[in-house]
Scaffold this active site. Structure first.
Site, mmCIF file in Angstrom:
data_model
loop_
_atom_site.group_PDB
_atom_site.id
_atom_site.type_symbol
_atom_site.label_atom_id
_atom_site.label_comp_id
_atom_site.label_asym_id
_atom_site.label_seq_id
_atom_site.Cartn_x
_atom_site.Cartn_y
_atom_site.Cartn_z
ATOM 1 N N ASN A 7 0.984 -1.101 -0.031
ATOM 2 C CA ASN A 7 -0.078 0.007 -0.198
ATOM 3 C C ASN A 7 0.863 1.270 -0.169
ATOM 4 O OD1 ASN A 7 -1.565 2.170 0.776
ATOM 5 N ND2 ASN A 7 -3.065 0.994 1.756
ATOM 6 N N GLU A 34 -3.936 1.980 -2.912
ATOM 7 C CA GLU A 34 -3.856 3.466 -2.863
ATOM 8 C C GLU A 34 -3.073 4.296 -3.693
ATOM 9 O OE1 GLU A 34 -5.104 5.611 1.055
ATOM 10 O OE2 GLU A 34 -3.905 3.830 2.057
ATOM 11 N N ASP A 147 -4.104 -4.770 0.622
ATOM 12 C CA ASP A 147 -4.431 -4.434 1.838
ATOM 13 C C ASP A 147 -6.048 -4.818 2.150
ATOM 14 O OD1 ASP A 147 -5.340 -2.803 4.096
ATOM 15 O OD2 ASP A 147 -4.671 -0.779 3.417
ATOM 16 N N ASN A 149 -7.553 -4.647 5.008
ATOM 17 C CA ASN A 149 -8.137 -3.866 6.315
ATOM 18 C C ASN A 149 -8.885 -4.825 7.159
ATOM 19 O OD1 ASN A 149 -7.348 -0.853 6.173
ATOM 20 N ND2 ASN A 149 -8.503 -0.758 4.136
ATOM 21 N N ASP A 218 -2.198 -6.192 6.074
ATOM 22 C CA ASP A 218 -1.761 -6.535 4.597
ATOM 23 C C ASP A 218 -1.339 -7.984 4.376
ATOM 24 O OD1 ASP A 218 -1.329 -3.681 3.239
ATOM 25 O OD2 ASP A 218 -0.381 -3.710 5.351
ATOM 26 N N ASP A 247 2.593 4.575 5.502
ATOM 27 C CA ASP A 247 2.495 4.041 6.766
ATOM 28 C C ASP A 247 2.284 2.647 6.590
ATOM 29 O OD1 ASP A 247 -0.161 4.256 5.229
ATOM 30 O OD2 ASP A 247 -1.093 5.543 6.763
ATOM 31 N N HIS A 248 2.415 2.087 5.413
ATOM 32 C CA HIS A 248 2.273 0.450 5.356
ATOM 33 C C HIS A 248 3.746 0.239 5.015
ATOM 34 C CE1 HIS A 248 -2.040 -0.628 5.064
ATOM 35 N NE2 HIS A 248 -1.976 0.998 5.027
#
Length: 274
Positions: A7, A34, A147, A149, A218, A247-248
């Site tokens: 991501n 993303e 990802d 989530n 992930d 941030d991943h």
């Protein structure tokens, strides 16, 4: 064969980070999430210069998914998850790479919960469950990566008690993920690291990365024939510490090579409906 998911949290804004990681890790195939870019703004030329062909499904400002392959262009088989013709969010893309059907996904976050975003997440999971069963029925090697989530278990979150009511860790979401796995998928990271605390996401706030306050969101799910070929699985955690990074962190798995992989691309693509 090394297959990764990442991501990137903005493919153009963090293109330098992505290119640096690709040069270092040299994965054979990557699914990205993303992108936050429409189709005409995807950096295909820069990625091609770095040695990667690409297919993508963009969206302005939000969402967006892509598949990259080193030294070749992935053979596109699908854009968009079946089951809702009115869903215009760019969250699923699929292609054949080296004889493997590779589905890259960006599952909805679902917060705030309760509410329409959480309801959409549950519907998306239900559609994924139905389509994933169809993929397994093809009888070809398949990977679903991205990802999700979803925090699958207590082992995948730094403080489980703080996340029980969050859409990432709600019982309905975890149950749906378990039902997906039960179809015949293998969570590659957990298969090779069954008892290890492994995180793939660290918030930008409250020094989450420095405190190791992470989540495992992930995932790489592989069909049973590929599960037997799993050699390694790892999170490139250090990438999360780079300047101006996502941030991943990237996640990758390594598969033992199969004979005649390149010859299977066309037949696998036909099975996948390309």
């Amino acid at each position: 064969m090394k297959i990764a998911t990442y991501n990137v949290n903005g493919v153009n804004g963090r293109l330098d980070v992505l290119l640096q990681w690709l040069g270092e890790a040299r994965p054979d195939a990557v699914v990205l999430q993303e992108l936050k870019a429409p189709d005409n703004k995807f950096p295909a030329k820069q990625l091609e210069a770095a040695g990667y062909g690409a297919v993508w499904h963009g969206q302005k400002s939000w969402n967006g998914v892509a598949i990259l392959a080193r030294g070749k262009k992935p053979l596109l088989t699908r854009k968009g998850l079946p089951g809702d013709p009115e869903d215009d969010q760019s969250r699923y893309i699929e292609a054949v790479v080296d004889g493997i059907v590779l589905g890259g996904l960006y599952l909805p976050n679902g917060n705030p919960r309760p509410g329409p975003k959480f309801d959409y997440k549950l519907r998306w999971l239900s559609r994924l469950h139905a389509y994933a069963a169809d993929l397994l029925d093809l009888g070809v090697p398949v990977i679903l990566a991205g990802d999700f989530n979803v925090i699958p278990t207590d082992l995948d979150v730094y403080k489980p008690e703080r996340w029980r009511d969050d859409a990432l860790f709600h019982a309905d979401v975890c149950d749906a993920f378990e039902r997906l796995i039960a179809q015949g998928w293998t969570d590659a990271v957990r298969r090779l690291h069954p008892n290890e605390r492994i995180y793939t996401f660290f918030d930008y706030f409250r020094n989450a990365f420095g405190r190791d306050a992470g989540l495992r969101l992930d995932h790489v799910l592989v069909s049973s024939d590929l599960a037997e070929r799993l050699v390694r699985a790892k999170v490139d955690r250090h990438v999360r510490g780079w300047p101006h990074t996502s941030d991943h962190a990237p996640v990758w798995v390594e598969l033992a090579e199969a004979a005649g992989k390149s010859d299977r691309n066309e037949s696998v693509a036909r099975a996948a409906g390309a």
